[in-house]
Design a protein around this motif. Structure first.
Motif, PDB file in Angstrom:
ATOM      1  N   LEU A 123      19.979  18.951  46.024  1.00  0.00           N
ATOM      2  CA  LEU A 123      18.728  18.734  46.988  1.00  0.00           C
ATOM      3  C   LEU A 123      17.703  19.353  45.992  1.00  0.00           C
ATOM      4  N   ILE A 124      16.744  18.476  45.481  1.00  0.00           N
ATOM      5  CA  ILE A 124      15.695  18.721  44.438  1.00  0.00           C
ATOM      6  C   ILE A 124      14.512  18.528  45.138  1.00  0.00           C
ATOM      7  N   THR A 125      13.325  19.519  44.885  1.00  0.00           N
ATOM      8  CA  THR A 125      11.952  19.523  45.205  1.00  0.00           C
ATOM      9  C   THR A 125      11.346  19.485  43.901  1.00  0.00           C
ATOM     10  N   TYR A 126      10.531  18.413  43.882  1.00  0.00           N
ATOM     11  CA  TYR A 126       9.527  18.572  42.742  1.00  0.00           C
ATOM     12  C   TYR A 126       8.010  18.567  43.112  1.00  0.00           C
ATOM     13  N   ILE A 127       7.460  19.742  42.673  1.00  0.00           N
ATOM     14  CA  ILE A 127       5.881  19.796  43.056  1.00  0.00           C
ATOM     15  C   ILE A 127       4.953  19.718  41.540  1.00  0.00           C
ATOM     16  N   PRO A 128       4.213  18.611  41.471  1.00  0.00           N
ATOM     17  CA  PRO A 128       3.474  18.564  40.594  1.00  0.00           C
ATOM     18  C   PRO A 128       2.526  19.743  40.366  1.00  0.00           C
ATOM     19  N   LEU A 129       2.112  20.509  39.371  1.00  0.00           N
ATOM     20  CA  LEU A 129       1.035  21.374  39.164  1.00  0.00           C
ATOM     21  C   LEU A 129       0.080  20.953  38.487  1.00  0.00           C
ATOM     22  N   GLU A 130       0.068  20.388  37.147  1.00  0.00           N
ATOM     23  CA  GLU A 130      -0.878  19.738  36.439  1.00  0.00           C
ATOM     24  C   GLU A 130      -0.382  18.563  36.158  1.00  0.00           C
ATOM     25  N   ILE A 137      12.578  23.004  42.096  1.00  0.00           N
ATOM     26  CA  ILE A 137      13.537  23.785  42.684  1.00  0.00           C
ATOM     27  C   ILE A 137      14.758  22.985  43.274  1.00  0.00           C
ATOM     28  N   ALA A 138      16.045  23.067  42.355  1.00  0.00           N
ATOM     29  CA  ALA A 138      17.233  22.423  42.788  1.00  0.00           C
ATOM     30  C   ALA A 138      18.311  23.008  43.359  1.00  0.00           C
ATOM     31  N   SER A 139      18.981  22.768  44.369  1.00  0.00           N
ATOM     32  CA  SER A 139      19.917  23.579  45.184  1.00  0.00           C
ATOM     33  C   SER A 139      21.141  22.653  44.826  1.00  0.00           C
ATOM     34  N   TYR A 140      22.258  23.088  44.484  1.00  0.00           N
ATOM     35  CA  TYR A 140      23.645  22.450  44.419  1.00  0.00           C
ATOM     36  C   TYR A 140      24.517  23.126  45.580  1.00  0.00           C
ATOM     37  N   TYR A 141      25.394  22.150  46.109  1.00  0.00           N
ATOM     38  CA  TYR A 141      26.334  22.681  47.210  1.00  0.00           C
ATOM     39  C   TYR A 141      27.409  21.658  47.592  1.00  0.00           C
ATOM     40  N   SER A 142      28.168  21.970  48.389  1.00  0.00           N
ATOM     41  CA  SER A 142      29.443  21.016  48.610  1.00  0.00           C
ATOM     42  C   SER A 142      29.173  20.567  50.316  1.00  0.00           C
ATOM     43  N   ARG A 143      29.754  19.451  50.268  1.00  0.00           N
ATOM     44  CA  ARG A 143      29.904  18.725  51.464  1.00  0.00           C
ATOM     45  C   ARG A 143      30.286  19.422  52.544  1.00  0.00           C
ATOM     46  N   GLN A 144      31.405  20.171  52.231  1.00  0.00           N
ATOM     47  CA  GLN A 144      32.213  21.240  53.270  1.00  0.00           C
ATOM     48  C   GLN A 144      31.202  22.261  53.868  1.00  0.00           C
ATOM     49  N   ASN A 145      30.101  22.682  52.990  1.00  0.00           N
ATOM     50  CA  ASN A 145      29.181  23.518  53.610  1.00  0.00           C
ATOM     51  C   ASN A 145      28.308  22.841  54.630  1.00  0.00           C
ATOM     52  N   GLN A 146      28.540  22.620  55.843  1.00  0.00           N
ATOM     53  CA  GLN A 146      27.818  22.095  56.819  1.00  0.00           C
ATOM     54  C   GLN A 146      26.343  22.600  57.136  1.00  0.00           C
ATOM     55  N   TYR A 147      26.044  23.990  56.701  1.00  0.00           N
ATOM     56  CA  TYR A 147      24.987  24.664  56.918  1.00  0.00           C
ATOM     57  C   TYR A 147      24.153  24.809  55.845  1.00  0.00           C
ATOM     58  N   ALA A 148      24.515  23.998  54.648  1.00  0.00           N
ATOM     59  CA  ALA A 148      23.778  24.290  53.176  1.00  0.00           C
ATOM     60  C   ALA A 148      22.380  23.703  53.419  1.00  0.00           C
ATOM     61  N   GLU A 149      22.490  22.652  54.093  1.00  0.00           N
ATOM     62  CA  GLU A 149      21.366  22.026  53.825  1.00  0.00           C
ATOM     63  C   GLU A 149      20.094  22.589  54.503  1.00  0.00           C
ATOM     64  N   ALA A 150      20.412  22.769  55.702  1.00  0.00           N
ATOM     65  CA  ALA A 150      19.143  23.431  56.563  1.00  0.00           C
ATOM     66  C   ALA A 150      18.771  24.874  56.032  1.00  0.00           C
ATOM     67  N   THR A 151      19.687  25.782  55.114  1.00  0.00           N
ATOM     68  CA  THR A 151      18.985  26.640  54.792  1.00  0.00           C
ATOM     69  C   THR A 151      18.432  26.322  53.257  1.00  0.00           C
ATOM     70  N   ILE A 152      18.828  25.559  52.728  1.00  0.00           N
ATOM     71  CA  ILE A 152      18.185  24.985  51.426  1.00  0.00           C
ATOM     72  C   ILE A 152      17.112  24.361  51.613  1.00  0.00           C
ATOM     73  N   LEU A 153      16.508  23.693  52.773  1.00  0.00           N
ATOM     74  CA  LEU A 153      15.246  23.344  53.089  1.00  0.00           C
ATOM     75  C   LEU A 153      14.530  24.467  53.395  1.00  0.00           C
ATOM     76  N   ARG A 154      14.676  25.275  54.103  1.00  0.00           N
ATOM     77  CA  ARG A 154      13.983  26.491  54.246  1.00  0.00           C
ATOM     78  C   ARG A 154      13.616  27.233  53.082  1.00  0.00           C
ATOM     79  N   VAL A 155      14.604  27.643  52.180  1.00  0.00           N
ATOM     80  CA  VAL A 155      14.307  28.183  50.962  1.00  0.00           C
ATOM     81  C   VAL A 155      13.188  27.175  49.830  1.00  0.00           C
ATOM     82  N   HIS A 156      13.553  26.060  49.848  1.00  0.00           N
ATOM     83  CA  HIS A 156      12.847  25.176  49.348  1.00  0.00           C
ATOM     84  C   HIS A 156      11.333  25.139  49.969  1.00  0.00           C
ATOM     85  N   ASP A 157      11.245  25.219  51.198  1.00  0.00           N
ATOM     86  CA  ASP A 157       9.808  25.213  51.840  1.00  0.00           C
ATOM     87  C   ASP A 157       9.173  26.440  51.706  1.00  0.00           C
TER      88      ASP A 157
END
Length: 162
Positions: A123-130, A137-157
């Protein structure tokens, strides 16, 4: 199997931990907040940080442990259009692409699935600056981790840019 998982990481819901406890990575150009039990590695580079949700040697034979989340945070000397060119060149690479707002800044978020690499999801978030600079910010995770995406989104945000 459950003995192996408990040795690797506790697969408890991590999204709630982000709201309750915080670690912070602060560089001259950005701040990222993450759960305080995560580990930050910086390579003494001012604008590049790696964050893991558990201690790791960073060496994987073919696959990463199933509950490991690795997050790379960096500034790239490229335009947003150039950063996103790979998704135009390889249309099947992204499962989903969305425009989002992160702390008042327009961003593009991409969900990728991959095979043949240590982490099957990105899951990658790109924010243009200039004109020629993109915060990534790019987060790498496994499909087995069902809680990963919710946590990653909070970190990215949580990203604050200066």
């Amino acid at each position: 199997m459950s003995g192996q998982v408990s040795q690797i990481a506790d697969p408890q819901p991590q999204a709630d931990l982000v709201a309750m406890t915080k670690g912070v990575s602060i560089t001259p150009r950005f701040t990222v907040t993450y759960p305080d039990h995560w580990f930050e590695y910086s390579n003494n580079q001012r604008d590049y940080v790696i964050i893991y949700n558990q201690w790791t040697s960073g060496v994987y034979s073919e696959t990463a442990p199933p509950y490991l989340i690795k997050t790379d945070v960096s500034l790239q000397n490229t335009s947003l259009s150039e950063a996103l060119q790979i998704y135009r060149d390889q249309p099947g690479r992204a499962r989903r692409i969305e425009e989002v707002v992160v702390n008042g800044r327009l961003a593009v978020r991409v969900w990728e699935g991959s095979s043949g690499w240590a982490f099957p999801n990105v899951l990658i978030t790109y924010i243009p600056l200039e004109d020629r600079e993109v915060f990534t910010i790019a987060s790498y995770y496994s499909r087995q981790n069902q809680y990963a995406e919710a946590t990653i989104l909070r970190v990215h945000d949580s990203v604050q840019l200066r």
